[in-house]
Write a protein that holds these residues in place. Sequence first.
Motif, short mmCIF file in Angstrom:
data_model
loop_
_atom_site.label_atom_id
_atom_site.label_comp_id
_atom_site.label_asym_id
_atom_site.label_seq_id
_atom_site.Cartn_x
_atom_site.Cartn_y
_atom_site.Cartn_z
N GLN A 87 0.84 -1.20 0.00
CA GLN A 87 0.00 0.00 0.00
C GLN A 87 0.88 1.26 0.00
OE1 GLN A 87 -2.48 0.60 3.44
NE2 GLN A 87 -4.02 1.73 2.27
N ASP A 88 1.97 1.23 0.75
CA ASP A 88 2.92 2.35 0.73
C ASP A 88 3.44 2.60 -0.68
OD1 ASP A 88 2.90 3.08 3.37
OD2 ASP A 88 4.82 2.15 3.89
N GLY A 108 1.14 4.46 -2.60
CA GLY A 108 1.21 5.85 -2.13
C GLY A 108 2.43 6.56 -2.71
N HIS A 109 3.57 5.88 -2.71
CA HIS A 109 4.79 6.51 -3.24
C HIS A 109 4.63 6.83 -4.72
CE1 HIS A 109 7.28 4.45 0.17
NE2 HIS A 109 6.36 5.28 0.61
N LEU A 160 1.90 7.57 -6.15
CA LEU A 160 1.01 8.73 -6.26
C LEU A 160 1.71 10.03 -5.87
CD1 LEU A 160 -2.34 7.16 -4.97
CD2 LEU A 160 -1.69 7.68 -7.31
N TYR A 161 2.54 10.02 -4.82
CA TYR A 161 3.30 11.25 -4.49
C TYR A 161 4.11 11.68 -5.70
CZ TYR A 161 3.16 9.36 0.40
OH TYR A 161 2.82 8.81 1.59
N SER A 196 2.19 12.99 -8.64
CA SER A 196 1.70 14.35 -8.39
C SER A 196 2.86 15.35 -8.49
CB SER A 196 0.90 14.41 -7.08
OG SER A 196 1.58 15.07 -6.05
N GLU A 255 3.39 15.90 -12.21
CA GLU A 255 2.36 16.72 -12.84
C GLU A 255 2.59 18.21 -12.64
OE1 GLU A 255 -1.88 14.85 -13.00
OE2 GLU A 255 -0.85 13.94 -11.30
N GLU A 274 0.26 15.62 -18.02
CA GLU A 274 -0.98 15.04 -17.50
C GLU A 274 -0.75 13.60 -17.02
OE1 GLU A 274 -4.46 15.87 -17.58
OE2 GLU A 274 -3.89 17.97 -17.84
N ARG A 275 -1.48 13.20 -15.97
CA ARG A 275 -1.37 11.85 -15.44
C ARG A 275 -1.63 10.80 -16.52
NH1 ARG A 275 -2.32 9.63 -10.19
NH2 ARG A 275 -1.77 11.74 -9.60
N ASN A 276 -2.70 11.02 -17.31
CA ASN A 276 -3.05 10.06 -18.37
C ASN A 276 -1.91 9.83 -19.34
OD1 ASN A 276 -5.53 9.44 -17.52
ND2 ASN A 276 -6.57 10.04 -19.43
N ARG A 313 9.12 12.21 2.16
CA ARG A 313 8.03 11.35 2.58
C ARG A 313 8.32 9.88 2.28
NH1 ARG A 313 2.69 12.78 3.38
NH2 ARG A 313 2.74 15.02 3.21
N GLU A 321 9.12 6.46 4.96
CA GLU A 321 8.30 5.25 5.00
C GLU A 321 9.08 4.02 4.57
OE1 GLU A 321 4.20 7.74 4.21
OE2 GLU A 321 4.82 6.29 2.70
N HIS A 353 10.18 -0.77 5.27
CA HIS A 353 10.20 -1.81 4.25
C HIS A 353 11.46 -2.66 4.36
CE1 HIS A 353 7.42 0.75 1.45
NE2 HIS A 353 6.94 0.61 2.66
N SER A 396 -0.96 16.59 -4.09
CA SER A 396 -2.20 16.63 -4.86
C SER A 396 -2.61 15.21 -5.24
CB SER A 396 -2.01 17.50 -6.10
OG SER A 396 -0.97 17.00 -6.89
N ARG A 405 -1.46 7.82 6.14
CA ARG A 405 -1.42 6.40 6.54
C ARG A 405 -0.77 6.18 7.90
NH1 ARG A 405 0.00 6.15 1.43
NH2 ARG A 405 2.20 5.72 1.87
N ARG A 406 -0.03 7.19 8.38
CA ARG A 406 0.65 7.01 9.67
C ARG A 406 0.30 8.14 10.64
NH1 ARG A 406 3.75 4.84 5.83
NH2 ARG A 406 4.80 2.87 6.24
#
Lengths: 319, 95
Positions: free
Chosen positions: A74-75, A78-79, A81-82, A85, A88, A93-95, A154, A158, A162, B26, B45-46
Amino acid sequence: MADITALEAHFQNTIDQEIKIEPKDWMPDAYRKTLIRQISQHAHSEIVGMLPEGNWITRAPSLRRKVALLAKVQDEAGHGLYLYSACETLGVERNELVEQLHDGRAKYSSIFNYPTLTWADIGVIGWLVDGAAIMNQVPLCRCSYGPYARAMVRVCKEESFHQRQGYEILLTLSKGTEAQRRMLQDAVNRWWWPSLMMFGPNDADSPHTAQSMKWKIKRFTNDELRQKFVDVCVDQAKLLNVTLPDPDLKWNEERGHYDFGEINWDEFWQVVKGHGPCNKERIDTRRRAHEEGAWVREAAMAFAEKQARRRAEESSQVA
Amino acid sequence: MEKKNWPLWEVFIRSRQGLHHKHAGSLHAADEQMAIENARDVYTRRNEGISIWVVESKHIHASSPAESEALFDPANDKVYRHPTFYDIPDEIKHM
Protein backbone atom coordinates in the motif's frame (compact mmCIF):
# COMPACT_ATOMS: atom_id res chain seq x y z
CA MET A 1 11.58 39.01 -24.05
CA ALA A 2 14.29 38.16 -21.59
CA ASP A 3 17.51 36.85 -23.00
CA ILE A 4 17.65 33.06 -22.69
CA THR A 5 21.33 33.05 -21.71
CA ALA A 6 20.59 35.41 -18.84
CA LEU A 7 17.68 33.21 -17.72
CA GLU A 8 19.87 30.13 -17.84
CA ALA A 9 22.64 31.84 -15.89
CA HIS A 10 20.14 32.96 -13.24
CA PHE A 11 18.71 29.44 -13.09
CA GLN A 12 22.10 27.79 -12.61
CA ASN A 13 23.08 30.40 -10.06
CA THR A 14 19.92 29.64 -8.06
CA ILE A 15 20.82 25.95 -8.08
CA ASP A 16 24.44 26.64 -7.13
CA GLN A 17 23.19 28.52 -4.08
CA GLU A 18 21.14 25.46 -3.09
CA ILE A 19 17.88 27.32 -3.57
CA LYS A 20 15.08 25.01 -4.74
CA ILE A 21 13.37 25.39 -8.09
CA GLU A 22 9.57 25.49 -7.78
CA PRO A 23 6.94 24.66 -10.42
CA LYS A 24 6.25 28.20 -11.66
CA ASP A 25 9.91 29.25 -11.82
CA TRP A 26 11.60 29.52 -15.18
CA MET A 27 13.60 26.40 -16.06
CA PRO A 28 15.39 25.17 -19.18
CA ASP A 29 13.37 22.76 -21.32
CA ALA A 30 16.01 20.08 -20.90
CA TYR A 31 15.78 20.32 -17.10
CA ARG A 32 12.00 19.93 -17.27
CA LYS A 33 12.29 16.99 -19.67
CA THR A 34 14.94 15.26 -17.57
CA LEU A 35 12.80 15.60 -14.47
CA ILE A 36 9.63 14.39 -16.17
CA ARG A 37 11.53 11.35 -17.44
CA GLN A 38 13.16 10.60 -14.10
CA ILE A 39 10.19 11.27 -11.81
CA SER A 40 7.73 9.39 -14.01
CA GLN A 41 10.13 6.45 -14.28
CA HIS A 42 10.40 6.53 -10.52
CA ALA A 43 6.59 6.62 -10.12
CA HIS A 44 6.14 3.77 -12.59
CA SER A 45 8.70 1.74 -10.64
CA GLU A 46 6.68 2.13 -7.45
CA ILE A 47 3.49 1.04 -9.23
CA VAL A 48 5.00 -1.92 -11.10
CA GLY A 49 6.97 -2.74 -7.94
CA MET A 50 3.70 -3.72 -6.24
CA LEU A 51 3.31 -6.70 -8.58
CA PRO A 52 6.18 -9.02 -7.57
CA GLU A 53 5.26 -8.61 -3.90
CA GLY A 54 1.51 -8.70 -4.42
CA ASN A 55 2.17 -12.21 -5.68
CA TRP A 56 2.86 -13.31 -2.08
CA ILE A 57 0.21 -11.48 -0.05
CA THR A 58 -2.22 -14.39 -0.05
CA ARG A 59 0.55 -16.83 0.84
CA ALA A 60 2.33 -14.93 3.60
CA PRO A 61 3.21 -17.45 6.32
CA SER A 62 1.50 -15.64 9.22
CA LEU A 63 -0.95 -12.85 9.87
CA ARG A 64 1.89 -10.66 11.16
CA ARG A 65 3.78 -11.08 7.88
CA LYS A 66 0.62 -10.54 5.89
CA VAL A 67 -0.39 -7.20 7.43
CA ALA A 68 3.21 -5.98 7.07
CA LEU A 69 3.37 -6.98 3.41
CA LEU A 70 -0.03 -5.42 2.72
CA ALA A 71 1.05 -2.19 4.39
CA LYS A 72 4.27 -2.18 2.37
CA VAL A 73 2.50 -2.70 -0.95
CA GLN A 74 0.00 0.00 0.00
CA ASP A 75 2.92 2.35 0.73
CA GLU A 76 4.29 1.67 -2.73
CA ALA A 77 0.98 2.71 -4.27
CA GLY A 78 1.21 5.85 -2.13
CA HIS A 79 4.79 6.51 -3.24
CA GLY A 80 3.74 6.16 -6.85
CA LEU A 81 1.01 8.73 -6.26
CA TYR A 82 3.30 11.25 -4.49
CA LEU A 83 5.65 10.98 -7.42
CA TYR A 84 3.00 11.27 -10.14
CA SER A 85 1.70 14.35 -8.39
CA ALA A 86 5.23 15.85 -8.24
CA CYS A 87 5.64 15.05 -11.93
CA GLU A 88 2.36 16.72 -12.84
CA THR A 89 3.62 20.03 -11.41
CA LEU A 90 5.94 20.08 -14.46
CA GLY A 91 2.95 20.42 -16.75
CA VAL A 92 2.36 16.84 -17.86
CA GLU A 93 -0.98 15.04 -17.50
CA ARG A 94 -1.37 11.85 -15.44
CA ASN A 95 -3.05 10.06 -18.37
CA GLU A 96 -0.13 10.86 -20.61
CA LEU A 97 2.29 9.36 -18.08
CA VAL A 98 0.25 6.18 -17.72
CA GLU A 99 0.02 5.82 -21.50
CA GLN A 100 3.80 6.16 -21.78
CA LEU A 101 4.23 3.30 -19.34
CA HIS A 102 1.68 1.11 -21.07
CA ASP A 103 3.00 1.57 -24.59
CA GLY A 104 6.62 1.08 -23.55
CA ARG A 105 7.88 4.64 -24.14
CA ALA A 106 8.58 5.06 -20.41
CA LYS A 107 10.76 2.69 -18.43
CA TYR A 108 10.59 1.49 -14.86
CA SER A 109 13.24 -0.12 -12.71
CA SER A 110 14.41 -3.35 -14.35
CA ILE A 111 14.55 -5.15 -11.02
CA PHE A 112 10.78 -5.68 -11.13
CA ASN A 113 11.12 -7.82 -14.24
CA TYR A 114 12.46 -10.67 -12.13
CA PRO A 115 10.03 -13.21 -10.63
CA THR A 116 9.37 -13.81 -6.92
CA LEU A 117 9.70 -17.57 -6.71
CA THR A 118 9.71 -18.21 -2.96
CA TRP A 119 8.76 -16.50 0.30
CA ALA A 120 12.46 -15.74 0.86
CA ASP A 121 12.29 -13.48 -2.21
CA ILE A 122 9.94 -11.18 -0.28
CA GLY A 123 12.54 -10.85 2.45
CA VAL A 124 15.35 -10.28 -0.03
CA ILE A 125 13.36 -7.63 -1.90
CA GLY A 126 12.98 -5.74 1.37
CA TRP A 127 16.63 -6.12 2.29
CA LEU A 128 18.43 -5.66 -1.05
CA VAL A 129 15.97 -4.07 -3.46
CA ASP A 130 14.57 -1.57 -0.96
CA GLY A 131 18.06 -1.16 0.47
CA ALA A 132 19.40 -0.17 -2.95
CA ALA A 133 16.36 2.05 -3.52
CA ILE A 134 16.98 3.86 -0.22
CA MET A 135 20.64 4.39 -1.18
CA ASN A 136 19.41 6.06 -4.38
CA GLN A 137 16.56 7.95 -2.78
CA VAL A 138 18.13 9.55 0.27
CA PRO A 139 20.23 11.98 -1.82
CA LEU A 140 17.12 12.76 -3.89
CA CYS A 141 15.61 14.40 -0.78
CA ARG A 142 18.08 17.23 -1.57
CA CYS A 143 17.21 17.35 -5.28
CA SER A 144 17.03 20.87 -6.71
CA TYR A 145 13.39 20.51 -7.76
CA GLY A 146 11.19 21.27 -4.74
CA PRO A 147 8.17 19.01 -5.36
CA TYR A 148 10.41 16.00 -6.13
CA ALA A 149 12.57 16.61 -3.05
CA ARG A 150 9.50 16.92 -0.80
CA ALA A 151 7.97 13.74 -2.20
CA MET A 152 11.25 11.92 -1.56
CA VAL A 153 11.38 13.03 2.08
CA ARG A 154 8.03 11.35 2.58
CA VAL A 155 9.06 8.25 0.64
CA CYS A 156 12.33 7.82 2.56
CA LYS A 157 10.60 8.11 5.93
CA GLU A 158 8.30 5.25 5.00
CA GLU A 159 10.84 3.14 3.16
CA SER A 160 12.93 2.24 6.18
CA PHE A 161 10.12 0.07 7.56
CA HIS A 162 10.20 -1.81 4.25
CA GLN A 163 13.84 -2.70 4.55
CA ARG A 164 13.55 -3.73 8.19
CA GLN A 165 10.53 -5.96 7.60
CA GLY A 166 12.46 -7.69 4.81
CA TYR A 167 15.54 -8.19 6.92
CA GLU A 168 13.44 -9.57 9.76
CA ILE A 169 11.92 -12.16 7.42
CA LEU A 170 15.43 -13.23 6.42
CA LEU A 171 16.70 -13.32 9.98
CA THR A 172 13.86 -15.67 10.86
CA LEU A 173 14.67 -17.93 7.90
CA SER A 174 18.37 -17.90 8.82
CA LYS A 175 17.46 -19.40 12.21
CA GLY A 176 15.08 -21.90 10.65
CA THR A 177 15.41 -25.37 9.18
CA GLU A 178 18.04 -26.48 6.70
CA ALA A 179 15.48 -26.12 3.89
CA GLN A 180 14.65 -22.55 4.98
CA ARG A 181 18.32 -21.60 5.05
CA ARG A 182 18.75 -23.03 1.55
CA MET A 183 15.74 -21.05 0.36
CA LEU A 184 17.29 -17.88 1.84
CA GLN A 185 20.65 -18.47 0.14
CA ASP A 186 18.97 -19.24 -3.16
CA ALA A 187 17.00 -15.98 -3.05
CA VAL A 188 20.16 -13.99 -2.24
CA ASN A 189 21.94 -15.69 -5.15
CA ARG A 190 19.22 -14.67 -7.59
CA TRP A 191 18.70 -11.08 -6.36
CA TRP A 192 22.23 -9.88 -5.54
CA TRP A 193 23.38 -8.99 -9.05
CA PRO A 194 20.10 -7.48 -10.26
CA SER A 195 20.16 -5.32 -7.09
CA LEU A 196 23.61 -3.99 -8.02
CA MET A 197 22.26 -3.23 -11.50
CA MET A 198 19.61 -0.98 -9.94
CA PHE A 199 22.22 1.79 -9.69
CA GLY A 200 22.42 1.94 -13.47
CA PRO A 201 25.34 1.74 -15.90
CA ASN A 202 28.92 2.49 -14.84
CA ASP A 203 29.72 6.19 -14.70
CA ALA A 204 31.73 5.96 -17.92
CA ASP A 205 28.60 4.72 -19.73
CA SER A 206 26.14 7.09 -18.11
CA PRO A 207 25.86 10.09 -20.45
CA HIS A 208 23.29 12.03 -18.38
CA THR A 209 25.16 11.94 -15.07
CA ALA A 210 27.33 15.05 -15.52
CA GLN A 211 24.40 17.30 -16.47
CA SER A 212 22.18 15.88 -13.71
CA MET A 213 24.91 16.52 -11.14
CA LYS A 214 25.33 20.08 -12.39
CA TRP A 215 21.59 20.62 -12.00
CA LYS A 216 21.77 18.96 -8.59
CA ILE A 217 19.10 16.45 -9.53
CA LYS A 218 21.70 13.78 -8.78
CA ARG A 219 24.14 14.18 -5.88
CA PHE A 220 26.26 11.05 -6.33
CA THR A 221 27.21 9.02 -9.37
CA ASN A 222 25.90 5.51 -10.04
CA ASP A 223 29.23 3.92 -9.11
CA GLU A 224 29.58 5.89 -5.87
CA LEU A 225 26.14 4.75 -4.71
CA ARG A 226 26.74 1.17 -5.81
CA GLN A 227 29.99 1.06 -3.81
CA LYS A 228 28.24 2.42 -0.71
CA PHE A 229 25.58 -0.26 -1.08
CA VAL A 230 28.08 -3.12 -1.41
CA ASP A 231 29.98 -1.84 1.63
CA VAL A 232 26.93 -1.88 3.91
CA CYS A 233 25.57 -5.19 2.62
CA VAL A 234 28.62 -7.28 3.49
CA ASP A 235 28.13 -7.07 7.26
CA GLN A 236 24.40 -7.48 6.96
CA ALA A 237 24.95 -10.68 4.96
CA LYS A 238 27.28 -12.05 7.64
CA LEU A 239 24.59 -11.68 10.27
CA LEU A 240 22.24 -13.70 8.06
CA ASN A 241 24.90 -16.36 7.51
CA VAL A 242 24.59 -16.06 3.76
CA THR A 243 27.29 -15.63 1.17
CA LEU A 244 26.99 -12.97 -1.50
CA PRO A 245 27.43 -14.72 -4.86
CA ASP A 246 30.60 -12.93 -5.95
CA PRO A 247 34.02 -14.65 -5.74
CA ASP A 248 35.75 -11.28 -6.30
CA LEU A 249 34.12 -9.64 -3.29
CA LYS A 250 36.86 -8.73 -0.81
CA TRP A 251 37.98 -5.89 1.43
CA ASN A 252 40.45 -3.50 -0.16
CA GLU A 253 42.50 -1.93 2.62
CA GLU A 254 43.95 0.73 0.37
CA ARG A 255 40.62 1.97 -0.97
CA GLY A 256 38.80 1.46 2.30
CA HIS A 257 36.03 -0.25 0.33
CA TYR A 258 35.04 -3.71 -0.82
CA ASP A 259 36.13 -4.69 -4.32
CA PHE A 260 33.51 -6.57 -6.26
CA GLY A 261 33.19 -8.41 -9.56
CA GLU A 262 32.10 -7.18 -12.95
CA ILE A 263 28.35 -6.83 -13.48
CA ASN A 264 26.84 -8.73 -16.40
CA TRP A 265 25.86 -5.67 -18.45
CA ASP A 266 24.52 -7.79 -21.30
CA GLU A 267 21.87 -9.11 -18.96
CA PHE A 268 21.16 -5.57 -17.73
CA TRP A 269 20.59 -4.21 -21.24
CA GLN A 270 18.56 -7.27 -22.26
CA VAL A 271 16.16 -6.67 -19.36
CA VAL A 272 16.03 -2.90 -20.02
CA LYS A 273 15.13 -3.61 -23.65
CA GLY A 274 12.22 -5.79 -22.61
CA HIS A 275 13.70 -9.28 -22.66
CA GLY A 276 13.75 -9.98 -18.91
CA PRO A 277 11.85 -12.90 -17.41
CA CYS A 278 8.70 -10.88 -16.54
CA ASN A 279 8.68 -7.69 -18.68
CA LYS A 280 5.66 -8.75 -20.71
CA GLU A 281 3.74 -10.09 -17.76
CA ARG A 282 4.23 -6.88 -15.75
CA ILE A 283 3.06 -4.53 -18.49
CA ASP A 284 0.17 -6.81 -19.47
CA THR A 285 -0.97 -6.84 -15.84
CA ARG A 286 -0.80 -3.03 -15.59
CA ARG A 287 -2.66 -2.55 -18.87
CA ARG A 288 -5.35 -5.02 -17.90
CA ALA A 289 -5.85 -3.37 -14.51
CA HIS A 290 -6.17 0.02 -16.20
CA GLU A 291 -8.60 -1.18 -18.86
CA GLU A 292 -10.74 -3.20 -16.47
CA GLY A 293 -10.92 -0.21 -14.14
CA ALA A 294 -12.07 2.16 -16.87
CA TRP A 295 -15.79 1.66 -16.17
CA VAL A 296 -15.23 2.52 -12.50
CA ARG A 297 -13.50 5.78 -13.39
CA GLU A 298 -16.25 6.67 -15.87
CA ALA A 299 -19.04 5.78 -13.44
CA ALA A 300 -17.48 7.83 -10.65
CA MET A 301 -17.18 10.82 -12.96
CA ALA A 302 -20.77 10.44 -14.16
CA PHE A 303 -21.98 10.22 -10.57
CA ALA A 304 -19.99 13.30 -9.57
CA GLU A 305 -21.43 15.25 -12.49
CA LYS A 306 -24.97 14.18 -11.62
CA GLN A 307 -24.50 15.24 -7.99
CA ALA A 308 -23.12 18.61 -9.06
CA ARG A 309 -26.05 19.12 -11.43
CA ARG A 310 -28.55 18.31 -8.66
CA ARG A 311 -26.90 20.69 -6.25
CA ALA A 312 -27.02 23.43 -8.88
CA GLU A 313 -30.73 22.78 -9.52
CA GLU A 314 -31.57 22.79 -5.80
CA SER A 315 -29.73 26.03 -5.17
CA SER A 316 -31.43 27.72 -8.14
CA GLN A 317 -34.84 26.63 -6.78
CA VAL A 318 -34.02 28.12 -3.39
CA ALA A 319 -33.01 31.36 -5.05
CA MET B 1 -10.63 4.63 -24.11
CA GLU B 2 -11.93 7.33 -21.77
CA LYS B 3 -10.58 10.77 -22.39
CA LYS B 4 -12.13 12.57 -19.43
CA ASN B 5 -9.67 12.79 -16.54
CA TRP B 6 -10.68 12.98 -12.94
CA PRO B 7 -9.88 16.54 -11.86
CA LEU B 8 -6.79 17.36 -9.81
CA TRP B 9 -7.17 18.38 -6.15
CA GLU B 10 -4.70 20.00 -3.78
CA VAL B 11 -4.59 18.43 -0.33
CA PHE B 12 -4.02 20.30 2.93
CA ILE B 13 -3.54 18.45 6.22
CA ARG B 14 -3.81 19.65 9.81
CA SER B 15 -1.36 17.43 11.65
CA ARG B 16 -2.71 18.18 15.10
CA GLN B 17 -5.17 20.40 16.87
CA GLY B 18 -3.84 23.95 17.10
CA LEU B 19 -1.79 23.90 13.89
CA HIS B 20 -2.54 25.25 10.43
CA HIS B 21 -3.55 23.02 7.57
CA LYS B 22 -0.44 22.59 5.46
CA HIS B 23 -0.12 21.68 1.79
CA ALA B 24 0.69 17.97 1.47
CA GLY B 25 0.45 17.30 -2.27
CA SER B 26 -2.20 16.63 -4.86
CA LEU B 27 -4.30 13.79 -6.22
CA HIS B 28 -7.02 12.98 -8.72
CA ALA B 29 -10.60 12.29 -7.68
CA ALA B 30 -14.05 12.47 -9.27
CA ASP B 31 -15.51 14.72 -6.57
CA GLU B 32 -14.72 16.35 -3.22
CA GLN B 33 -15.87 13.37 -1.17
CA MET B 34 -13.63 10.98 -3.05
CA ALA B 35 -10.80 13.51 -2.85
CA ILE B 36 -11.01 13.48 0.95
CA GLU B 37 -11.16 9.68 1.07
CA ASN B 38 -8.19 9.33 -1.28
CA ALA B 39 -6.26 11.98 0.65
CA ARG B 40 -6.83 9.94 3.81
CA ASP B 41 -5.24 6.89 2.14
CA VAL B 42 -2.45 8.70 0.32
CA TYR B 43 -1.35 11.31 2.85
CA THR B 44 -2.32 10.09 6.33
CA ARG B 45 -1.42 6.40 6.54
CA ARG B 46 0.65 7.01 9.67
CA ASN B 47 -1.43 9.42 11.72
CA GLU B 48 -0.11 12.47 9.89
CA GLY B 49 -3.41 14.26 10.16
CA ILE B 50 -6.59 14.91 12.06
CA SER B 51 -8.24 17.12 9.46
CA ILE B 52 -8.15 17.35 5.66
CA TRP B 53 -8.97 20.15 3.26
CA VAL B 54 -9.21 19.53 -0.46
CA VAL B 55 -9.43 22.27 -3.08
CA GLU B 56 -9.76 21.66 -6.78
CA SER B 57 -6.42 22.79 -8.20
CA LYS B 58 -8.03 25.00 -10.84
CA HIS B 59 -9.41 27.20 -8.05
CA ILE B 60 -5.98 28.08 -6.69
CA HIS B 61 -4.62 31.41 -7.82
CA ALA B 62 -0.92 31.88 -7.27
CA SER B 63 1.40 34.86 -7.52
CA SER B 64 3.91 34.65 -10.31
CA PRO B 65 7.64 34.33 -9.60
CA ALA B 66 8.15 37.06 -12.22
CA GLU B 67 6.34 39.59 -10.05
CA SER B 68 7.87 38.52 -6.75
CA GLU B 69 10.15 41.59 -6.63
CA ALA B 70 7.23 43.96 -7.03
CA LEU B 71 5.24 42.07 -4.44
CA PHE B 72 7.81 41.41 -1.77
CA ASP B 73 10.61 43.96 -2.10
CA PRO B 74 8.60 46.75 -0.46
CA ALA B 75 8.88 44.89 2.87
CA ASN B 76 12.68 44.72 2.63
CA ASP B 77 13.54 48.21 3.88
CA LYS B 78 10.95 48.46 6.61
CA VAL B 79 13.09 47.48 9.54
CA TYR B 80 10.91 49.66 11.78
CA ARG B 81 8.28 46.92 11.59
CA HIS B 82 10.49 44.75 13.81
CA PRO B 83 10.83 45.13 17.59
CA THR B 84 14.65 45.21 17.45
CA PHE B 85 14.49 48.54 15.59
CA TYR B 86 13.60 50.35 18.82
CA ASP B 87 16.08 51.29 21.55
CA ILE B 88 14.92 50.43 25.04
CA PRO B 89 17.15 50.91 28.12
CA ASP B 90 18.73 47.73 29.55
CA GLU B 91 17.01 48.23 32.90
CA ILE B 92 13.78 47.25 31.22
CA LYS B 93 14.25 43.52 31.23
CA HIS B 94 11.29 42.36 29.19
CA MET B 95 9.33 44.32 26.65
